[in-house]
Scaffold this motif. Sequence first.
Motif, PDB file in Angstrom:
ATOM      1  N   LYS A   1      -4.865   3.991  -9.258  1.00 50.41           N
ATOM      2  CA  LYS A   1      -5.577   5.034  -8.301  1.00 50.41           C
ATOM      3  C   LYS A   1      -4.365   5.154  -7.262  1.00 50.41           C
ATOM      4  O   LYS A   1      -3.307   4.341  -7.162  1.00 50.41           O
ATOM      5  CB  LYS A   1      -6.590   4.436  -7.617  1.00 50.41           C
ATOM      6  CG  LYS A   1      -7.900   4.084  -8.371  1.00 50.41           C
ATOM      7  CD  LYS A   1      -8.972   3.491  -7.744  1.00 50.41           C
ATOM      8  CE  LYS A   1      -9.966   3.334  -8.814  1.00 50.41           C
ATOM      9  NZ  LYS A   1     -10.978   2.310  -8.398  1.00 50.41           N
TER      10      LYS A   1
ATOM     11  N   SER B   1       1.854   0.234  -4.192  1.00 48.17           N
ATOM     12  CA  SER B   1       0.519   0.621  -4.771  1.00 48.17           C
ATOM     13  C   SER B   1       0.597   0.268  -6.309  1.00 48.17           C
ATOM     14  O   SER B   1      -0.483   0.129  -7.027  1.00 48.17           O
ATOM     15  CB  SER B   1      -0.074   1.366  -4.087  1.00 48.17           C
ATOM     16  OG  SER B   1       0.440   2.646  -4.436  1.00 48.17           O
TER      17      SER B   1
ATOM     18  N   ALA C   1       0.605  -1.119  -0.061  1.00 47.62           N
ATOM     19  CA  ALA C   1      -0.012   0.010  -0.042  1.00 47.62           C
ATOM     20  C   ALA C   1       0.857   1.269   0.067  1.00 47.62           C
ATOM     21  O   ALA C   1       0.359   2.370   0.095  1.00 47.62           O
ATOM     22  CB  ALA C   1      -1.073   0.089   1.060  1.00 47.62           C
TER      23      ALA C   1
ATOM     24  N   GLU D   1      -6.692  -1.382   7.225  1.00 44.53           N
ATOM     25  CA  GLU D   1      -7.130  -0.183   6.355  1.00 44.53           C
ATOM     26  C   GLU D   1      -6.421  -0.250   4.850  1.00 44.53           C
ATOM     27  O   GLU D   1      -7.128   0.109   3.757  1.00 44.53           O
ATOM     28  CB  GLU D   1      -6.952   1.316   7.072  1.00 44.53           C
ATOM     29  CG  GLU D   1      -7.643   2.357   6.447  1.00 44.53           C
ATOM     30  CD  GLU D   1      -7.214   3.552   7.159  1.00 44.53           C
ATOM     31  OE1 GLU D   1      -6.386   3.750   7.920  1.00 44.53           O
ATOM     32  OE2 GLU D   1      -7.733   4.708   6.612  1.00 44.53           O
ATOM     33  N   LYS D   2      -4.947  -0.343   5.118  1.00 41.86           N
ATOM     34  CA  LYS D   2      -4.466  -0.507   3.857  1.00 41.86           C
ATOM     35  C   LYS D   2      -4.860  -1.783   3.132  1.00 41.86           C
ATOM     36  O   LYS D   2      -4.788  -1.740   2.001  1.00 41.86           O
ATOM     37  CB  LYS D   2      -2.824  -0.562   4.276  1.00 41.86           C
ATOM     38  CG  LYS D   2      -2.567   0.833   4.602  1.00 41.86           C
ATOM     39  CD  LYS D   2      -0.938   0.723   5.219  1.00 41.86           C
ATOM     40  CE  LYS D   2      -0.334   1.813   5.680  1.00 41.86           C
ATOM     41  NZ  LYS D   2       1.289   1.852   5.929  1.00 41.86           N
TER      42      LYS D   2
ATOM     43  N   TRP E   1      -8.127  -1.237   1.209  1.00 42.78           N
ATOM     44  CA  TRP E   1      -7.989  -0.234   0.088  1.00 42.78           C
ATOM     45  C   TRP E   1      -7.320  -1.093  -0.957  1.00 42.78           C
ATOM     46  O   TRP E   1      -7.910  -1.086  -2.241  1.00 42.78           O
ATOM     47  CB  TRP E   1      -7.018   0.975   0.359  1.00 42.78           C
ATOM     48  CG  TRP E   1      -6.942   1.843  -0.706  1.00 42.78           C
ATOM     49  CD1 TRP E   1      -7.589   2.758  -1.168  1.00 42.78           C
ATOM     50  CD2 TRP E   1      -5.785   1.902  -1.672  1.00 42.78           C
ATOM     51  NE1 TRP E   1      -7.107   3.391  -2.248  1.00 42.78           N
ATOM     52  CE2 TRP E   1      -5.987   2.811  -2.518  1.00 42.78           C
ATOM     53  CE3 TRP E   1      -4.532   1.059  -1.707  1.00 42.78           C
ATOM     54  CZ2 TRP E   1      -5.281   3.065  -3.705  1.00 42.78           C
ATOM     55  CZ3 TRP E   1      -3.590   1.229  -2.918  1.00 42.78           C
ATOM     56  CH2 TRP E   1      -4.080   2.140  -3.814  1.00 42.78           C
TER      57      TRP E   1
ATOM     58  N   ASN F   1     -10.256  -3.162  -2.301  1.00 41.61           N
ATOM     59  CA  ASN F   1     -11.461  -2.667  -2.972  1.00 41.61           C
ATOM     60  C   ASN F   1     -11.357  -1.364  -3.834  1.00 41.61           C
ATOM     61  O   ASN F   1     -11.921  -1.281  -4.829  1.00 41.61           O
ATOM     62  CB  ASN F   1     -12.363  -1.889  -1.489  1.00 41.61           C
ATOM     63  CG  ASN F   1     -12.681  -2.955  -0.753  1.00 41.61           C
ATOM     64  OD1 ASN F   1     -13.038  -4.217  -0.959  1.00 41.61           O
ATOM     65  ND2 ASN F   1     -12.842  -2.660   0.638  1.00 41.61           N
ATOM     66  N   GLU F   2      -9.986  -0.691  -3.819  1.00 41.31           N
ATOM     67  CA  GLU F   2      -9.690   0.210  -4.518  1.00 41.31           C
ATOM     68  C   GLU F   2      -8.593  -0.238  -5.599  1.00 41.31           C
ATOM     69  O   GLU F   2      -8.763   0.069  -6.700  1.00 41.31           O
ATOM     70  CB  GLU F   2      -8.985   1.425  -3.910  1.00 41.31           C
ATOM     71  CG  GLU F   2     -10.335   1.959  -2.715  1.00 41.31           C
ATOM     72  CD  GLU F   2     -11.352   2.573  -3.695  1.00 41.31           C
ATOM     73  OE1 GLU F   2     -11.283   3.237  -4.621  1.00 41.31           O
ATOM     74  OE2 GLU F   2     -12.430   2.751  -3.061  1.00 41.31           O
TER      75      GLU F   2
ATOM     76  N   LYS G   1      -3.054   6.904  -3.067  1.00 42.75           N
ATOM     77  CA  LYS G   1      -3.440   7.341  -2.015  1.00 42.75           C
ATOM     78  C   LYS G   1      -2.282   8.489  -1.577  1.00 42.75           C
ATOM     79  O   LYS G   1      -0.921   7.959  -1.853  1.00 42.75           O
ATOM     80  CB  LYS G   1      -3.516   6.526  -0.749  1.00 42.75           C
ATOM     81  CG  LYS G   1      -4.750   5.738  -0.634  1.00 42.75           C
ATOM     82  CD  LYS G   1      -5.980   6.155  -0.279  1.00 42.75           C
ATOM     83  CE  LYS G   1      -5.918   6.357   1.098  1.00 42.75           C
ATOM     84  NZ  LYS G   1      -7.213   7.110   1.521  1.00 42.75           N
TER      85      LYS G   1
END
Length: 343
Positions: A303, A162, A157, A183-184, A187, A190-191, A305
């Motif tokens: 995508k 990523s 992540a 949380e990572k 992501w 899902n992302e 972060k």
Amino acid sequence: MTHTKSREIRLKNRPAGLPRETDFELAEVELAAIGAGEVLVQNIYMSVDPYMRGRMIDRKSYVPSFQLGEPLDGGCVGRVIASKNGPFHVGDYVSGMLGWREYFVSDGQGLVKVDPARAPIQSYLGTLGMPGLTAWAGLLEIGRPKEGDTVFVSAAAGAVGSVVCQIAKLKGCRVVGSAGSDEKVAWLINEAGVDAAFNYKKVEDVIAEVGKYCPKGIDVYFENVGGVHLEAALEHMNTHGRIVMCGMISMYNATQPVPGPTNLAYIIMKQLTMQGFIVIDHYDKIQQFYSDMAKWIAEGQIKWKETVVDGIENAPKAFTGLFKGENFGKMIVKIGPDAGDQE
Ligand SMILES: NC(=O)c1ccc[n+]([C@@H]2O[C@H](COP(=O)([O-])OP(=O)(O)OC[C@H]3O[C@@H](n4cnc5c(N)ncnc54)[C@H](OP(=O)(O)O)[C@@H]3O)[C@@H](O)[C@H]2O)c1
């Protein structure tokens, strides 16, 4: 010239172990007036990157060590606010390597104009910058993934990881990522669209966990971390697999020599290729990188972060946060106003 002073972060002590904030100091300098052929740049964002830890050690390496009492440097994006250098105009956004300071005077060498229409300017420190190029070149040139391959990525992540995960998905691979928080992991699934991910801090046996998520073995391991992650990858690599040696962040603050993996002999038995690389060698392909990334970003296929820390005085804290997993995606420090801030 309206700006005469600039704050900068200097290296005060060579850190032992995880750097402490007292290893750095904030200083203020007078700016020289720009001469013929020079530009004055106000930095807006600066990058903190794991490789900077190595530069804090006094040793010979691929990049010079930072000097005690001198400002640090590294990736930055800023705006030209005065220019006596033809190609650069006031208002141009530029990237360069003089981060860790609010302003700098340059003769234009090493400055590259960045296009804010392609992506937000800070992404030239991340997905469209050095970490993105590292991911693109490391995976495609060294990992050479084929459709259907299983690609395992550590620090998945993060800034490099990523992008590796998403390019590997674009190439038709099954992608498994390891990261240090739920949380990572969420992501990534899902992302970023990876097939599986796990929180290595919550599992008892990383080697078994990697085996669980890679039932057909690993064809490409993208190494960002070292330690047990490398041991786990070696355990599950398929014959003729490729290990892309990008980084080993778990060792960067070690104060004693770190033991190697116990199962290195798999490199022979499985006829693996394990290759290190430094992104500097790949800047000749930057236009191809931009062209691939611009297309993928426009299609919504990549995508990212960012964790943005505010204020140059907080740059050392942002830097040490990299070693504690405090960044989600690219760690960036905002050190100057952007156009939107002034409205
Ligand atoms: N070869 C090159 O040219 C090149 C260029 C750029 C970067 N790199 C390397 O690529 C790697 C990733 O760099 P990056 O800029 O993308 O950083 P990053 O992944 O955005 O940030 C570092 C991440 O590493 C993880 N980490 C820190 N300490 C760890 C430990 N002890 N064990 C496991 N994970 C740990 C943390 O994530 P978690 O929350 O997941 O723990 C942290 O967020 C680094 O090793 C870096 O040195 C190499």
